[in-house]
Design an enzyme around this catalytic site. Structure first.
Site, short mmCIF file in Angstrom:
data_model
loop_
_atom_site.label_atom_id
_atom_site.label_comp_id
_atom_site.label_asym_id
_atom_site.label_seq_id
_atom_site.Cartn_x
_atom_site.Cartn_y
_atom_site.Cartn_z
N LYS A 122 39.00 18.54 81.64
CA LYS A 122 37.58 18.19 81.48
C LYS A 122 36.88 18.43 82.80
CE LYS A 122 34.88 16.52 78.23
NZ LYS A 122 35.01 16.70 76.77
P1 NAD Z 1 24.72 16.29 73.23
O1 NAD Z 1 24.33 16.40 74.65
O2 NAD Z 1 24.46 17.41 72.32
O3 NAD Z 1 24.09 14.96 72.59
C1 NAD Z 1 24.25 13.69 73.12
C2 NAD Z 1 23.34 12.78 72.33
O4 NAD Z 1 23.60 11.42 72.69
C3 NAD Z 1 21.85 13.03 72.59
O5 NAD Z 1 21.16 12.92 71.37
C4 NAD Z 1 21.48 11.87 73.51
O6 NAD Z 1 20.11 11.54 73.41
C5 NAD Z 1 22.35 10.79 72.91
N1 NAD Z 1 22.56 9.64 73.78
C6 NAD Z 1 22.87 9.56 75.09
N2 NAD Z 1 22.95 8.29 75.48
C7 NAD Z 1 22.73 7.54 74.37
C8 NAD Z 1 22.69 6.14 74.10
N3 NAD Z 1 22.93 5.27 75.07
N4 NAD Z 1 22.42 5.73 72.84
C9 NAD Z 1 22.19 6.62 71.85
N5 NAD Z 1 22.21 7.94 72.04
C10 NAD Z 1 22.48 8.39 73.29
O7 NAD Z 1 26.28 15.92 73.28
P2 NAD Z 1 27.37 16.15 72.15
O8 NAD Z 1 28.03 17.44 72.43
O9 NAD Z 1 26.81 15.86 70.83
O10 NAD Z 1 28.42 15.02 72.56
C11 NAD Z 1 28.32 13.69 72.06
C12 NAD Z 1 29.71 13.07 72.09
O11 NAD Z 1 30.59 13.90 71.31
C13 NAD Z 1 30.34 12.98 73.47
O12 NAD Z 1 31.15 11.83 73.54
C14 NAD Z 1 31.21 14.22 73.53
O13 NAD Z 1 32.26 14.11 74.46
C15 NAD Z 1 31.71 14.24 72.10
N6 NAD Z 1 32.22 15.54 71.68
C16 NAD Z 1 31.44 16.64 71.67
C17 NAD Z 1 32.00 17.85 71.28
C18 NAD Z 1 31.18 19.12 71.20
O14 NAD Z 1 31.73 20.13 70.75
N7 NAD Z 1 29.92 19.11 71.56
C19 NAD Z 1 33.34 17.93 70.91
C20 NAD Z 1 34.10 16.78 70.91
C21 NAD Z 1 33.55 15.59 71.31
#
Ligand code: NAD
Length: 432
Positions: A122
């Protein structure tokens, strides 16, 4: 999976007054519990619980006004016993070294539970990308890519997007790496734009994998997904696409939140209109025909399925007693603390663990890497059918381990994953 899930046979701890929310210590506790289930010997446990390599960086960047700012960045490789390391890059003001170490560790177990030939890594930069201009973001990304380029590569370590990074950031990393290595290397990152070797289906993959896991759990628990109520915390890549896909399956998305605000409508939100509203206004705040709700209150809403899709430590010992969902599907990494896990298990709430529920992203990243290495182009049907096969196999491996060890889903998934990495480590042997 039974509706009344077994309480862990080994209590993780008795509940303290204040919970330790350090992500890396939480990751190690989750590992220790699984290692005990697998009966790993102590020396091997020590090898597997700590990251293999960690890089800490100072990243000087010339800002648009001519000033210089130095940002802090990290890249951590947890384990490469089963293949090259794989893991996203996060840009967020609250990124810490321990958070990146935890996320790298979870990537190892995630790749192992879906049985793809990758280890875990990561990266992260402490920054608020929303306060940087496009040019500043590009300079920061390129400097970071240059600094980590001795560690990364299609056969070594392959970054991908995570919170607040996207296909554009991946394109800059791919270009910087390619320029310094003298040839175009699309396989050095995944989650790229389609025209640079990205894969069809990658953008939706995390949410689609989550959907497949939720469908399988609903089937086991006798819940009809059509008409089931869903609350989603986080409305970015994982959360917003999960909302779209679940609504297409007939589920009723009643609440969502982002970092600014949340909205709720018990009759169901119109997800397509909400997405269009978010694109226009950059938040769900003020969406018509909905009331506002805080991100914290959303966690406690009466619903069938709760999807934390934002950051770590959202369901803790402080609010776990008030969670009313029947299923918690962890689209985010590490949203539930170990104490909350115990409380939810005791209350018969099924937690679909992050290492499985959000593994669709890394699985299609693996497909992207395979296509890049082989010069192939798969259509989206091929990607989605392959994804479904892998997610379904992993879900059933988890189910089997639940029955064998009499443990809740996370401990079961972890024991399968840790067992696979342990086996690879033992067969390879320790160098030198
Ligand atoms: P992203 O940047 O696309 O979206 C993050 C979202 O979370 C945004 O809408 C933001 O406004 C919101 N957010 C941030 N703080 C917040 C809070 N306190 N309360 C409510 N909403 C909040 O990110 P993503 O890629 O969707 O990632 C989100 C989660 O999914 C993370 O934990 C990430 O590690 C996990 N994840 C993502 C992927 C991927 O392929 N993108 C894969 C596996 C896991």
């Amino acid at each position: 999976m039974s509706t009344q899930l077994p309480v862990p046979t080994v209590p993780i701890t008795t509940a303290p007054l204040k919970e330790d929310l350090n992500s890396f210590r939480i990751a190690m506790r989750k590992f220790d519990y699984a290692a005990e289930k697998c009966g790993l010997e102590p020396g091997l446990c020590e090898v597997l619980r700590r990251p293999r390599r960690a890089l800490s960086l100072s990243l000087p960047v010339k800002m648009d006004d001519g000033s210089i700012r130095v940002f802090e960045g990290f890249r951590v490789q947890h384990n490469s016993a089963r293949g090259p390391c794989k893991g996203g890059i996060r840009y967020h003001p609250n990124v810490t070294f321990d958070e990146v170490r935890a996320l790298a560790t979870w990537m190892t177990w995630k790749c192992a539970i879906v049985n793809i030939p990758f280890g875990g890594a990561k990266g992260g930069i402490v920054c608020d990308p929303h306060k940087l201009s496009h040019n500043e973001l590009e300079r920061l990304t390129r400097r970071y890519a240059y600094e980590i380029s001795p560690l990364i590569g299609p056969d070594k370590d392959i970054p991908a997007p995570d919170v607040y990074t996207d296909a554009q950031v991946m394109a800059w990393i791919m270009d910087t790496y390619s320029m310094t290595h003298g040839s175009s290397a699309p396989g050095v990152v995944t989650g790229k734009p389609l025209f640079l070797g990205g894969s069809l289906g990658r953008n939706e993959a995390t949410a689609r994998g989550c959907l497949f896991t939720v469908r399988a759990a609903c089937k086991e628990l006798g819940i009809n997904l059509s008409g089931a109520t869903v609350a989603i915390q986080g409305f970015g890549n994982a959360g917003s696409i999960a909302a779209q896909l679940l609504a297409k399956d007939g589920a009723k998305v009643i609440a969502v939140s982002d970092s600014h605000a949340g909205v709720v409508n018990r009759a169901g939100l119109n997800v397509e209109e909400l997405l269009a509203f978010k694109v226009k206004t950059h938040s769900v705040e003020g969406f018509p025909s909905a009331e506002s709700i805080s991100s914290e209150a959303l966690i406690e809403l009466q619903c069938d399925i709760l999807i934390p899709a934002a950051l770590e430590n959202q369901i803790t010992m402080q609010n776990a007693e008030r969670v009313k969902a029947r299923i918690v599907a962890e689209a985010a990494n590490g949203p539930t603390t170990p104490h909350a896990d115990e409380i939810l298990a005791r209350r018969g709430i099924t937690v679909l663990p992050d290492i499985l529920a959000n593994a669709g992203g890394v699985t299609v990243s693996y497909f992207e890497w395979v296509q890049n290495q082989e010069g192939l182009l798969w259509d989206s049907d091929e990607v989605n059918v392959r994804l479904q096969k892998i997610m379904s196999r992993a879900f059933h491996d988890m189910l089997e381990a639940m029955r064998k060890h009499h443990v809740p889903p996370r401990a079961a998934a972890m024991s399968v994953a840790v067992g696979r990495v342990a086996e690879a480590t033992l067969v390879r042997g320790l160098f030198p």
